[in-house]
Design a protein around this motif. Structure first.
Motif, mmCIF file in Angstrom:
data_model
loop_
_atom_site.group_PDB
_atom_site.id
_atom_site.type_symbol
_atom_site.label_atom_id
_atom_site.label_comp_id
_atom_site.label_asym_id
_atom_site.label_seq_id
_atom_site.Cartn_x
_atom_site.Cartn_y
_atom_site.Cartn_z
ATOM 1 N N ILE A 31 0.824 -1.208 0.000
ATOM 2 C CA ILE A 31 0.000 0.000 0.000
ATOM 3 C C ILE A 31 0.854 1.252 0.000
ATOM 4 O O ILE A 31 0.549 2.220 -0.712
ATOM 5 N N VAL A 35 0.623 4.070 -2.892
ATOM 6 C CA VAL A 35 0.371 5.482 -2.601
ATOM 7 C C VAL A 35 1.523 6.347 -3.118
ATOM 8 O O VAL A 35 1.309 7.441 -3.657
ATOM 9 N N THR A 56 -7.094 3.238 0.616
ATOM 10 C CA THR A 56 -6.319 2.387 -0.291
ATOM 11 C C THR A 56 -6.310 0.956 0.206
ATOM 12 O O THR A 56 -6.386 0.007 -0.583
#
Length: 199
Positions: A31, A35, A56
């Motif tokens: 993640i 991002v 997310t």
């Protein structure tokens, strides 16, 4: 700075969201890299925040198998102030939690299981404190309708907090991967700028 300010809370969130230390570490890295890729794109107009990480996470976890929980080896043993009988009641908490809508899961994990203040969670969720408290009461009532803990556990519901920490090896791997990805994305951006300048 963003990594340092969010990694402990977000790792704890992923642990309670998946019930697995190994999955939490895997998704943590995945993640953050996702991002970072979005934030480094030329069309990025958002802001880096814990809310972005939470949103997310839901997109990433939606299509993943998260059945390999290890709550009985990590979470439950950490609750040393609970009796063996009380731990049996707590052992069914996460199954009930995971059956709730995602918004309710987020609120309950951040509050009951990580122990953030109402004000901090309201700030993360971008709502007023009063609105958050209403949402928390609703989510908690929904949880209790499915979990139904023993009276002793219910009286200690504020003692369910558990915030696992990353060991040095895992944190080093996370930092190295993020820096490596950042350098690769920055180099790619420079290439596009040079090609664009030539044209």
């Amino acid at each position: 700075d963003f990594l340092d300010s969010t990694k402990e809370i977000f790792y704890a969130y992923l642990y309670h969201r998946t019930g697995s230390e190994a999955l939490a570490r895997t998704f943590l890295l995945e993640i953050y890299l996702d991002v970072l890729s979005r934030a480094m794109s030329l069309w990025w107009y958002g802001t880096l925040s814990l809310k972005l990480l939470l949103d997310t996470a839901e997109k990433v976890l939606k299509d993943k198998d998260i059945a390999s929980a290890d709550l009985d080896t990590l979470y439950l043993p950490s609750l040393v102030w609970f009796t063996p009988e009380e731990k049996k009641s707590v052992a069914t908490l996460h199954d009930a939690l995971w059956s709730l809508p995602k918004a309710g899961q987020q609120i309950l994990i951040l509050s009951l299981l990580i122990g953030l203040s109402d004000e901090r969670i309201a700030q993360v969720m971008r709502v007023s404190t009063d609105v958050f408290r209403d949402q928390f009461r609703t989510a908690k009532d929904f949880l209790l309708s499915r979990w139904q803990p023993t009276p002793d556990v219910l009286s200690k519901i504020q003692s369910l907090v558990f915030v696992p920490s990353l060991d040095l090896q895992a944190e080093t791997k996370l930092r190295f991967s993020v820096v490596e990805k950042y350098n690769a994305l920055r180099y790619r951006r420079y290439q596009w700028v040079i090609v664009g300048g030539l044209f």
